[in-house]
Design an enzyme around this catalytic site. Structure first.
Site, PDB file in Angstrom:
ATOM      1  N   GLY A  63     -19.941   2.411  -2.526  1.00  0.00           N
ATOM      2  CA  GLY A  63     -21.328   2.436  -2.066  1.00  0.00           C
ATOM      3  C   GLY A  63     -22.313   2.581  -3.212  1.00  0.00           C
ATOM      4  O   GLY A  63     -23.351   1.904  -3.244  1.00  0.00           O
ATOM      5  N   LYS A 102       0.863  -1.186   0.000  1.00  0.00           N
ATOM      6  CA  LYS A 102       0.000   0.000   0.000  1.00  0.00           C
ATOM      7  C   LYS A 102       0.893   1.227   0.000  1.00  0.00           C
ATOM      8  O   LYS A 102       2.033   1.172   0.470  1.00  0.00           O
ATOM      9  CB  LYS A 102      -0.872   0.006   1.269  1.00  0.00           C
ATOM     10  CG  LYS A 102      -2.111   0.855   1.156  1.00  0.00           C
ATOM     11  CD  LYS A 102      -3.220   0.125   0.439  1.00  0.00           C
ATOM     12  CE  LYS A 102      -4.478   0.942   0.317  1.00  0.00           C
ATOM     13  NZ  LYS A 102      -5.608   0.147  -0.176  1.00  0.00           N
TER      14      LYS A 102
END
Ligand code: NAD
Length: 409
Positions: free
Chosen positions: A219, A102
């Site tokens: 979402g 990351k």
């Protein structure tokens, strides 16, 4: 416990269940490499500033390091370390041939002009290019980074090397080697997991009420899929607050409002609610799809949903996870539920390496089959060993990682 320590506690709990060699546990408790860089950027007014960034390469046991790059003022080394560790578990749970990594830069990108953002993105690659590569470490977008930034990063890498290497970065624009289906992948992949879970529980999606915190990329694609399958999405929110309608929200209207860059609090098709009120709704499935630590000591006690589908990374603190599990809430963990993004990143990498172009239907069909297989494996372990799904996912991942350690000696 911070985010990284929470990850390690899950690792230790899963390792204990399968009596994993302590050396292997220790090996996964530390990243293989932590790289800290300083990136000089000339601003449009001629001034020069230094930005601090990280790339943390957690594990390459199963393949090249893989994971996003986050641009955010609150980026810190521990957070990047935790996210890199989670990527190792996620790629191993999904069964794709990548390790975990990351990156992050401490910056508020909203304060930069387009040219400054481009210089920062290219500067990040110049500072790190020796550690990156299609067979070494393959970054991708994360919070506040997008396909345009990935294009600048891939282009900078290719300029330095002097030859094309599009597979060095995933999440690129379609016209520059990106994959069709990458945008919906995480939300849609999360819905495939929920569907499999409901099927196991013999519950009809049409009877399910869902509340979703966070209406960004993840979402919004998730609610599209949920609505298509007939679920009732009763509440959604963004950083300013949310909207609730017991009968089910008009999802197309909400997505239109988001496209017009309006906040959900201005949407008239329901009652305004706060983010805390959303978390406490009487929904069947609660979907945190925004931030780390969204469900914590302060609000976990108010949660009434019986199922939590973690689409954000690390949305539950360690304490909240323990408290809710104790109460009998089923938590479908991030390392399984939001793996769709990295799975399609793998498909993008494959297409680049093999000079292929897959249709969106082919990408989503392959994604579905990888997600269904991963769910089945995790569910089976969880059932057989009587452990929560999170520990089941860690066990699936650890078995694969352990084999790699043994192969390598
Ligand atoms: P995004 O930036 O597109 O969307 C984030 C959403 O969260 C926005 O709607 C924002 O308004 C909302 N939000 C921010 N603060 C909030 C708050 N306090 N309360 C409620 N809502 C809030 O980000 P995204 O790509 O959708 O990612 C969301 C989460 O999913 C992150 O944790 C990310 O790491 C994780 N994730 C994303 C992907 C991916 O493919 N995009 C893959 C795996 C995991």
């Amino acid at each position: 416990m911070n985010f990284f320590e929470t990850g390690l506690s899950h690792l230790n709990a899963a390792a204990k269940k399968i009596a994993l060699d302590p050396y292997e546990v220790e090996r996964l408790s530390y990243p293989e490499r932590i790289i800290e860089v300083v990136i000089p950027v000339t601003h449009d007014d001629g001034s020069a500033r230094l930005y601090h960034g990280y790339r943390i390469q957690h594990s390459s046991l199963l393949g090249p390091y893989k994971g996003g790059i986050r641009f955010h003022p609150k980026v810190d080394k521990d957070e990047v370390k935790a996210l890199a560790f989670a990527m190792t578990i996620k790629t191993a749970t999904a069964g794709i041939p990548f390790g975990g990594g990351k990156g992050g830069v401490i910056v508020d990108p909203k304060l930069l002009s387009d040219r400054e953002l481009e210089r920062l993105s290219r500067g990040y690659v110049r500072a790190l290019y020796e550690c990156l590569g299609p067979l070494k470490d393959v970054p991708a977008p994360d919070v506040n980074t997008n396909s345009r930034i990935m294009y600048w990063m891939a282009d900078e890498y290719e300029r330095i090397l002097g030859f094309p290497a599009p597979a060095v970065v995933t999440g690129k624009p379609i016209e520059h080697g990106g994959s069709l289906g990458r945008e919906p992948a995480t939300g849609e992949g999360g819905f495939y997991i929920l569907q499999e879970f409901l099927a196991q529980e013999k519950r009809d999606p049409k009877t399910i009420k869902i509340a979703v915190q966070g209406m960004g990329n993840v979402g919004s694609y998730f609610v599209r899929s949920a609505q298509r399958a007939g679920c009732r999405v009763i509440a959604v929110s963004d950083s300013k607050g949310g909207v609730f309608n017991r009968e089910g929200l008009d999802i197309s209207g909400i997505l239109r409002a988001k496209e017009e860059e309006k906040s959900l609090v201005d949407f008239t098709g329901g009652k305004r609610i706060t983010n805390d009120e959303l978390l406490a709704l009487d929904a069947d499935v609660l979907v945190p799809a925004a931030l780390e630590d969204a469900i914590n000591d302060g609000n976990a006690g108010a949660i009434r949903a019986k199922v939590i589908l973690e689409l954000a990374n690390g949305p539950l603190t360690g304490n909240a996870d323990a408290m809710l599990s104790e109460k009998g809430v089923t938590i479908i963990p991030d390392v399984l539920a939001n793996a769709g993004g990295v799975v399609v990143s793998y498909f993008e990498w494959l297409q680049n390496q093999n000079k292929e172009r897959w249709s969106e239907e082919a990408v989503l069909a392959q994604l579905k089959s990888v997600m269904i297989k991963a769910f089945a494996e995790v569910h089976k372990v969880s059932n057989n060993m009587k452990v929560p799904l999170r520990i089941g996912a860690y066990i699936v991942a650890l078995r694969r990682l352990s084999k790699a350690v043994q192969r390598r000696g």
